[in-house]
Design an enzyme around this catalytic site. Structure first.
Site, PDB file in Angstrom:
ATOM      1  N   GLY A  73      24.247 107.232  74.388  1.00 55.12           N
ATOM      2  CA  GLY A  73      23.275 108.327  74.325  1.00 55.12           C
ATOM      3  C   GLY A  73      22.583 108.541  75.650  1.00 55.12           C
ATOM      4  O   GLY A  73      21.400 108.901  75.702  1.00 55.12           O
ATOM      5  N   ARG A 115      20.895 112.240  78.208  1.00 55.82           N
ATOM      6  CA  ARG A 115      19.596 112.908  78.288  1.00 55.82           C
ATOM      7  C   ARG A 115      18.517 111.956  77.776  1.00 55.82           C
ATOM      8  O   ARG A 115      18.797 110.861  77.279  1.00 55.82           O
ATOM      9  CB  ARG A 115      19.584 114.184  77.448  1.00 55.82           C
ATOM     10  CG  ARG A 115      19.772 113.939  75.953  1.00 55.82           C
ATOM     11  CD  ARG A 115      19.719 115.217  75.147  1.00 55.82           C
ATOM     12  NE  ARG A 115      19.737 114.964  73.714  1.00 55.82           N
ATOM     13  CZ  ARG A 115      19.561 115.884  72.775  1.00 55.82           C
ATOM     14  NH1 ARG A 115      19.351 117.143  73.135  1.00 55.82           N
ATOM     15  NH2 ARG A 115      19.585 115.571  71.490  1.00 55.82           N
ATOM     16  N   ASN A 138      21.451 103.080  72.389  1.00 55.05           N
ATOM     17  CA  ASN A 138      20.420 104.119  72.401  1.00 55.05           C
ATOM     18  C   ASN A 138      20.806 105.374  71.625  1.00 55.05           C
ATOM     19  O   ASN A 138      19.929 106.127  71.210  1.00 55.05           O
ATOM     20  CB  ASN A 138      20.095 104.494  73.854  1.00 55.05           C
ATOM     21  CG  ASN A 138      19.150 105.667  73.956  1.00 55.05           C
ATOM     22  OD1 ASN A 138      17.954 105.550  73.713  1.00 55.05           O
ATOM     23  ND2 ASN A 138      19.686 106.836  74.301  1.00 55.05           N
ATOM     24  N   SER A 140      12.929 102.365  65.752  1.00 56.24           N
ATOM     25  CA  SER A 140      11.953 103.444  65.792  1.00 56.24           C
ATOM     26  C   SER A 140      10.673 102.973  65.140  1.00 56.24           C
ATOM     27  O   SER A 140      10.686 102.061  64.304  1.00 56.24           O
ATOM     28  CB  SER A 140      12.480 104.675  65.035  1.00 56.24           C
ATOM     29  OG  SER A 140      11.475 105.659  64.866  1.00 56.24           O
ATOM     30  N   TYR A 174      16.833 108.905  58.255  1.00 53.93           N
ATOM     31  CA  TYR A 174      16.434 108.342  59.546  1.00 53.93           C
ATOM     32  C   TYR A 174      15.710 107.012  59.352  1.00 53.93           C
ATOM     33  O   TYR A 174      16.012 106.025  60.010  1.00 53.93           O
ATOM     34  CB  TYR A 174      15.546 109.335  60.285  1.00 53.93           C
ATOM     35  CG  TYR A 174      15.249 108.955  61.718  1.00 53.93           C
ATOM     36  CD1 TYR A 174      16.197 109.159  62.711  1.00 53.93           C
ATOM     37  CD2 TYR A 174      14.030 108.395  62.077  1.00 53.93           C
ATOM     38  CE1 TYR A 174      15.929 108.809  64.035  1.00 53.93           C
ATOM     39  CE2 TYR A 174      13.754 108.050  63.385  1.00 53.93           C
ATOM     40  CZ  TYR A 174      14.707 108.260  64.362  1.00 53.93           C
ATOM     41  OH  TYR A 174      14.440 107.907  65.651  1.00 53.93           O
ATOM     42  N   LYS A 184      17.159 103.397  60.680  1.00 45.06           N
ATOM     43  CA  LYS A 184      16.419 102.680  61.715  1.00 45.06           C
ATOM     44  C   LYS A 184      15.854 101.350  61.198  1.00 45.06           C
ATOM     45  O   LYS A 184      15.738 100.379  61.962  1.00 45.06           O
ATOM     46  CB  LYS A 184      15.292 103.559  62.262  1.00 45.06           C
ATOM     47  CG  LYS A 184      15.801 104.730  63.096  1.00 45.06           C
ATOM     48  CD  LYS A 184      16.592 104.266  64.308  1.00 45.06           C
ATOM     49  CE  LYS A 184      16.940 105.408  65.235  1.00 45.06           C
ATOM     50  NZ  LYS A 184      17.680 104.946  66.443  1.00 45.06           N
ATOM     51  N   ILE A 243       8.012 109.831  71.826  1.00 49.40           N
ATOM     52  CA  ILE A 243       8.453 109.931  73.221  1.00 49.40           C
ATOM     53  C   ILE A 243       8.938 111.356  73.455  1.00 49.40           C
ATOM     54  O   ILE A 243       9.731 111.895  72.677  1.00 49.40           O
ATOM     55  CB  ILE A 243       9.592 108.929  73.506  1.00 49.40           C
ATOM     56  CG1 ILE A 243       9.206 107.512  73.031  1.00 49.40           C
ATOM     57  CG2 ILE A 243       9.917 108.940  74.994  1.00 49.40           C
ATOM     58  CD1 ILE A 243       7.981 106.933  73.675  1.00 49.40           C
TER      59      ILE A 243
END
Length: 260
Positions: free
Chosen positions: A14, A17, A91, A143, A156, A160, A189
Site C-alpha cells: 500500500g 500513497r 500497510n 487501527s 473494517y 482490523k 491520519i
C-alpha cells in the site's frame, strides 16, 4: 545521519500513497532498500522515483495482497532485485461503509481479504528470509477501530481487530528467530482513506461533506489530525535498533484520541 537500516530490504505494501508512501520514504532515508508495493502502478513508480531522487534504492512493484499468487510472485521479484527481505510493513488496506442490513457479503469478504488475509500472505512469503537471517521486523497496520466502533463499519472493525490477534500469534512464534512483530493502531491520519471516512460519516450522521474533517481535531487531545509522517516515524523506531526489545504490541498513534 546514521543509516540505522542500511543493508536491509523492506517491503512496504500500500505504498503508492498516504501512510505507505510516507513509510517507504522514511525507511529509505534510514538506509533500507525499499520495495514499493501497491496495486496502483503509477503510485508505486512515483514513490520509487522520489526515493531514487533522494539517493536511495527502490523497486516499484505491482502487488495485490489479497491474491497469494501475486504476493509470492512479487516477493520473488523483490528478493531477486534487492536481496532477502528482512522488514515487512503490512500497510495495504481498504475501508468500506458497511451498514449491517444493507451492505453485501462481498464487502465483508473483500475487507477480510485485503486487511487481514493479505497481511498473513505477505508474512508467510517473507518470513523464511527473516529466519535465515535470524533478524526481522514486521509492522502490521491495525487501527484505532480495532478497539472502538462507530456503526456501519463492521467489516473494517472485524478485519482490523483480527490484525491484533495475528500480530500477537506471530510475535510469539517468531521471537526465537529475533523477529519482532508489532501492530500500529493509527487514529485519524489525513489520507485519502480518511476522506472516505468523512463521506461515510456524512451519510451516517447527516453531516455536510468535509464537516467531520474540520470538526474532528476538537475531539483529539493534541488538537490536530495526524500526518502520514507521524506513522512513518513510529515505524522507523520499531524497525531500528531502539525497537529491538518490543514485540507483540499494539501501539496507538492517534494524538491521545484513544486512551486505555
Amino acid at each position: 545521519m546514521t543509516l540505522t537500516l542500511e543493508g536491509h530490504t523492506a517491503l512496504v505494501t500500500g505504498a503508492g500513497r498516504g501512510m505507505g508512501r510516507a513509510i517507504a520514504l522514511r525507511l529509505a532515508r534510514e538506509g533500507a532498500r525499499v520495495a514499493v508495493a501497491d496495486i496502483d502502478e503509477q503510485g508505486t513508480a512515483a514513490v520509487a522515483e522520489e526515493i531514487r531522487a533522494a539517493g536511495g534504492e527502490a523497486l516499484p512493484i505491482r502487488l495485490d495482497v489479497s491474491r497469494e499468487e501475486s504476493v509470492n510472485e512479487g516477493v520473488q521479484q523483490v528478493r531477486a532485485r534487492l536481496g532477502p527481505i528482512t522488514i515487512l510493513i503490512n500497510n495495504a488496506g481498504i475501508f468500506r461503509d458497511t451498514p449491517l442490513l444493507e451492505s453485501s457479503l462481498q464487502d465483508w469478504y473483500l475487507s477480510l481479504a485485503v486487511n487481514l488475509t493479505g497481511q498473513l500472505l505477505c508474512a508467510r512469503a517473507v518470513v523464511p528470509d527473516m529466519i535465515a537471517q535470524r533478524w526481522g521486523r514486521i509492522v502490521n497496520q491495525a487501527s484505532m477501530m480495532s478497539k472502538v466502533a462507530f456503526g456501519r463499519d463492521y467489516a473494517y472493525c472485524a478485519s482490523k481487530t483480527g490484525v491484533l490477534g495475528l500480530t500477537r500469534s506471530l510475535a510469539v512464534e517468531l521471537a526465537g528467530y529475533n523477529i519482532c512483530v508489532n501492530a500500529l493502531c493509527p487514529g485519524n491520519i489525513m489520507t485519502a482513506m480518511l476522506e472516505e471516512v468523512d463521506r461515510a460519516v456524512a451519510v451516517r450522521e447527516g453531516k455536510e461533506p468535509g464537516q467531520f474533517l474540520s470538526e474532528r481535531p476538537r475531539d483529539i487531545p493534541l488538537g490536530r489530525l495526524g500526518r502520514p509522517e507521524d506513522i512513518a516515524g513510529v515505524v522507523a523506531f520499531l524497525c531500528g535498533p531502539d525497537g529491538s526489545y518490543i514485540t507483540g504490541q499494539a501501539i496507538h498513534v492517534d494524538g491521545g484520541l484513544y486512551m486505555a
